[in-house]
Design a protein around this motif. Structure first.
Motif, PDB file in Angstrom:
ATOM      1  N   UNK A 166       0.777  -0.884   0.257  1.00  0.00           N
ATOM      2  CA  UNK A 166       0.049   0.459  -0.209  1.00  0.00           C
ATOM      3  C   UNK A 166       0.847   1.166  -0.165  1.00  0.00           C
ATOM      4  N   UNK A 167       0.782   2.076  -0.850  1.00  0.00           N
ATOM      5  CA  UNK A 167       1.503   3.506  -1.172  1.00  0.00           C
ATOM      6  C   UNK A 167       0.811   5.038  -0.850  1.00  0.00           C
ATOM      7  N   UNK A 168       0.993   5.722   0.219  1.00  0.00           N
ATOM      8  CA  UNK A 168      -0.067   6.573   0.216  1.00  0.00           C
ATOM      9  C   UNK A 168       0.258   7.219  -1.355  1.00  0.00           C
ATOM     10  N   UNK A 169      -0.803   8.254  -1.752  1.00  0.00           N
ATOM     11  CA  UNK A 169      -0.733   9.041  -3.080  1.00  0.00           C
ATOM     12  C   UNK A 169      -2.145   9.855  -2.153  1.00  0.00           C
ATOM     13  N   UNK A 170      -1.391  11.163  -3.633  1.00  0.00           N
ATOM     14  CA  UNK A 170      -2.119  12.390  -3.095  1.00  0.00           C
ATOM     15  C   UNK A 170      -4.032  11.842  -3.637  1.00  0.00           C
ATOM     16  N   UNK A 171      -4.832  12.491  -2.736  1.00  0.00           N
ATOM     17  CA  UNK A 171      -5.959  12.273  -2.949  1.00  0.00           C
ATOM     18  C   UNK A 171      -6.924  13.220  -2.456  1.00  0.00           C
ATOM     19  N   UNK A 172      -8.114  13.417  -2.425  1.00  0.00           N
ATOM     20  CA  UNK A 172      -9.619  13.946  -1.640  1.00  0.00           C
ATOM     21  C   UNK A 172     -10.007  13.166  -0.483  1.00  0.00           C
ATOM     22  N   UNK A 173     -10.812  13.841   0.389  1.00  0.00           N
ATOM     23  CA  UNK A 173     -10.890  13.022   1.341  1.00  0.00           C
ATOM     24  C   UNK A 173     -12.369  13.367   1.091  1.00  0.00           C
ATOM     25  N   UNK A 174     -13.120  11.855   1.447  1.00  0.00           N
ATOM     26  CA  UNK A 174     -14.858  12.168   0.656  1.00  0.00           C
ATOM     27  C   UNK A 174     -15.864  12.727   1.715  1.00  0.00           C
ATOM     28  N   UNK A 175     -16.522  13.562   1.156  1.00  0.00           N
ATOM     29  CA  UNK A 175     -17.833  14.067   1.672  1.00  0.00           C
ATOM     30  C   UNK A 175     -18.392  14.070   3.144  1.00  0.00           C
ATOM     31  N   UNK A 176     -17.901  12.771   3.316  1.00  0.00           N
ATOM     32  CA  UNK A 176     -18.809  12.103   4.807  1.00  0.00           C
ATOM     33  C   UNK A 176     -17.443  11.701   5.861  1.00  0.00           C
ATOM     34  N   UNK A 177     -16.306  12.805   5.509  1.00  0.00           N
ATOM     35  CA  UNK A 177     -15.671  12.587   6.036  1.00  0.00           C
ATOM     36  C   UNK A 177     -14.899  13.404   7.322  1.00  0.00           C
ATOM     37  N   UNK A 235       3.952   8.854 -19.916  1.00  0.00           N
ATOM     38  CA  UNK A 235       4.882   8.844 -20.952  1.00  0.00           C
ATOM     39  C   UNK A 235       6.539   8.883 -20.243  1.00  0.00           C
ATOM     40  N   UNK A 236       6.508   9.236 -18.762  1.00  0.00           N
ATOM     41  CA  UNK A 236       7.538   8.883 -18.727  1.00  0.00           C
ATOM     42  C   UNK A 236       7.661   8.253 -17.480  1.00  0.00           C
ATOM     43  N   UNK A 237       7.353   7.263 -18.059  1.00  0.00           N
ATOM     44  CA  UNK A 237       7.413   5.468 -17.274  1.00  0.00           C
ATOM     45  C   UNK A 237       7.996   4.715 -18.286  1.00  0.00           C
ATOM     46  N   UNK A 238       8.459   3.155 -18.729  1.00  0.00           N
ATOM     47  CA  UNK A 238       8.666   2.097 -20.116  1.00  0.00           C
ATOM     48  C   UNK A 238       7.863   1.092 -19.712  1.00  0.00           C
ATOM     49  N   UNK A 239       6.485   1.299 -19.004  1.00  0.00           N
ATOM     50  CA  UNK A 239       5.662  -0.126 -18.409  1.00  0.00           C
ATOM     51  C   UNK A 239       5.368  -0.282 -20.227  1.00  0.00           C
ATOM     52  N   UNK A 240       4.942  -1.577 -20.455  1.00  0.00           N
ATOM     53  CA  UNK A 240       4.480  -2.065 -21.821  1.00  0.00           C
ATOM     54  C   UNK A 240       3.506  -2.102 -21.398  1.00  0.00           C
ATOM     55  N   UNK A 300      -6.967   3.938  -8.864  1.00  0.00           N
ATOM     56  CA  UNK A 300      -7.647   4.913  -9.942  1.00  0.00           C
ATOM     57  C   UNK A 300      -7.884   6.205  -9.410  1.00  0.00           C
ATOM     58  N   UNK A 301      -7.419   6.605  -8.251  1.00  0.00           N
ATOM     59  CA  UNK A 301      -7.352   8.430  -7.338  1.00  0.00           C
ATOM     60  C   UNK A 301      -6.457   8.347  -7.336  1.00  0.00           C
ATOM     61  N   UNK A 302      -5.891   9.456  -8.271  1.00  0.00           N
ATOM     62  CA  UNK A 302      -4.310  10.448  -8.021  1.00  0.00           C
ATOM     63  C   UNK A 302      -4.572  11.981  -8.538  1.00  0.00           C
ATOM     64  N   UNK A 303      -4.364  12.371  -7.145  1.00  0.00           N
ATOM     65  CA  UNK A 303      -4.520  14.283  -7.828  1.00  0.00           C
ATOM     66  C   UNK A 303      -3.046  14.522  -8.596  1.00  0.00           C
ATOM     67  N   UNK A 304      -1.996  13.882  -8.252  1.00  0.00           N
ATOM     68  CA  UNK A 304      -1.003  14.268  -9.056  1.00  0.00           C
ATOM     69  C   UNK A 304      -0.360  13.475  -9.013  1.00  0.00           C
ATOM     70  N   UNK A 305       0.972  13.688  -9.383  1.00  0.00           N
ATOM     71  CA  UNK A 305       2.778  12.284  -9.432  1.00  0.00           C
ATOM     72  C   UNK A 305       3.675  13.764  -9.910  1.00  0.00           C
ATOM     73  N   UNK A 306       4.206  12.698  -8.433  1.00  0.00           N
ATOM     74  CA  UNK A 306       5.202  13.655  -7.926  1.00  0.00           C
ATOM     75  C   UNK A 306       6.129  12.155  -8.022  1.00  0.00           C
ATOM     76  N   UNK A 307       7.241  13.094  -7.146  1.00  0.00           N
ATOM     77  CA  UNK A 307       8.883  12.053  -8.281  1.00  0.00           C
ATOM     78  C   UNK A 307       8.772  10.940  -7.277  1.00  0.00           C
ATOM     79  N   UNK A 308       8.208  10.598  -5.808  1.00  0.00           N
ATOM     80  CA  UNK A 308       7.687   9.208  -5.554  1.00  0.00           C
ATOM     81  C   UNK A 308       6.630   8.523  -6.275  1.00  0.00           C
ATOM     82  N   UNK A 309       5.311   8.766  -6.731  1.00  0.00           N
ATOM     83  CA  UNK A 309       4.719   8.247  -7.267  1.00  0.00           C
ATOM     84  C   UNK A 309       5.084   7.786  -8.868  1.00  0.00           C
ATOM     85  N   UNK A 310       6.264   8.702  -9.502  1.00  0.00           N
ATOM     86  CA  UNK A 310       6.698   8.663 -10.281  1.00  0.00           C
ATOM     87  C   UNK A 310       7.513   7.191 -10.021  1.00  0.00           C
ATOM     88  N   UNK A 311       8.374   6.951  -9.439  1.00  0.00           N
ATOM     89  CA  UNK A 311       9.180   5.460  -8.957  1.00  0.00           C
ATOM     90  C   UNK A 311       8.489   5.065  -8.467  1.00  0.00           C
TER      91      UNK A 311
END
Length: 311
Positions: A164-175, A266-271, A203-214
């Motif tokens: 499990x990897x923490x990624x930028x997202x948005x809290x739900x309205x009920x939080x 485009x910054x990845x080489x995933x098949x 399936x939810x990703x608010x931004x792709x920084x260096x950690x997410x890109x790695x």
């Protein structure tokens, strides 16, 4: 490892039941060359026999009926299922409401972070409701505070190593109001230890920084946020004012000096590079549209309900 796309649409699916935007209306008239989509959910398996759900959408019962791989086998008891566990990437309604449809399970193994557990016992108390119907076993994924990554295993799946990897997202309205955000939204990295093949699901990703890109660069198959094409897509479609960023999604196209999801992929080489969680306003739903051709030029696919991937 087998990956089965149960649903590939954003909240509400496509066409959305109460929407008559240009795309939903065109689809209903038979003028849009695309496919109907239920709400985003995926199942993964090490052998094609037993499965782990990645999120439980409100359409989960329909999705199970539509996929024979998830039907009870003739060797099972009168009430059984090849679905052995559920991993939640956040507590958004379109990712957790399907848990209620699984209440007939003899046993329900659910994996989630502390913030997601908090949401599901307070603002959206599914826990207490489910406890009246089945034996729910909750497994904490320790993504919180300074811990942004948590490897874990699921019993019965010895050949799959989950992370499990923490990624930028948005809290739900009920939080509830909170300052802590680590563990609010996670991506999943799953490795088949027999083949070494790696799957990254977000399936939810608010931004792709260096950690997410790695993490994305370390995967052989990416299935990521494909919600919006443009930053102001909803406004331009006459569907409301919030931008993609305000809703916690990185659009495919660059905007305001920021790279978009196409740039990140485009910054990845995933098949395999695949977009999922596609909103009904996104023009990539048109299989022969300009935007879909742009994705194809970059080697990017669009997930569809029933899609099967083998790694």
């Amino acid at each position: 490892m087998k990956i089965l796309v149960l649903g590939s649409g954003a909240g509400g699916g496509f066409p959305q039941w109460n929407c008559r935007c240009r795309q939903c209306a065109s689809f209903r008239r038979g003028e849009l060359d695309g496919a109907a989509r239920t709400q985003s959910s995926v199942a993964v398996s090490q052998d094609g026999a037993d499965w782990v759900l990645l999120n439980a959408s409100p359409d989960i019962a329909q999705q199970i009926r539509a996929n024979t791989l998830l039907h009870p086998t003739q060797h099972a008891g009168p009430r059984d299922s090849p679905i052995k566990a559920v991993v939640l990437t956040d507590s958004q309604l379109h990712n957790v409401a399907g848990l209620l449809s699984l209440r007939e399970s003899q046993r329900l193994e659910v994996f989630a972070t502390p913030l997601v557990f908090e949401d599901l016992t307070a603002g959206l108390p599914l826990l207490s409701a489910l406890d009246h119907y089945t034996a729910v076993h909750w497994h904490m994924l320790p993504v919180a505070g300074n811990a942004a990554v948590a490897p874990f295993r699921i019993e019965g799946f010895p050949d799959l190593a989950f992370c499990a990897v923490d990624v930028p997202g948005k809290a739900p309205r009920h939080a509830r109001q909170r300052g802590e955000t680590v563990g609010e939204c996670i991506a999943l990295h799953i490795q088949d230890t027999r083949t070494g093949q790696r799957f990254f699901f977000s399936p939810a990703l608010a931004e792709v920084g260096s950690a997410e890109l790695d993490w994305m660069r370390a995967a052989d198959c990416l299935m990521v946020d494909g919600t919006f094409w443009d930053e102001h897509e909803l406004r331009d479609a006459g569907l409301g004012g919030p931008s993609a960023s305000e809703l916690g999604h990185l659009p495919q196209m660059a905007f305001e000096g920021r790279a978009g999801m196409i740039d990140a992929l485009n910054a990845t080489d995933a098949p395999r590079k695949i977009l999922t969680h596609v909103n009904n306003s996104n023009p990539i739903l048109d299989a022969h549209g300009r935007q879909r051709r742009t994705l194809a030029d970059h080697g990017i696919e669009v997930a569809h309900d029933g899609m099967v991937i083998e790694l």
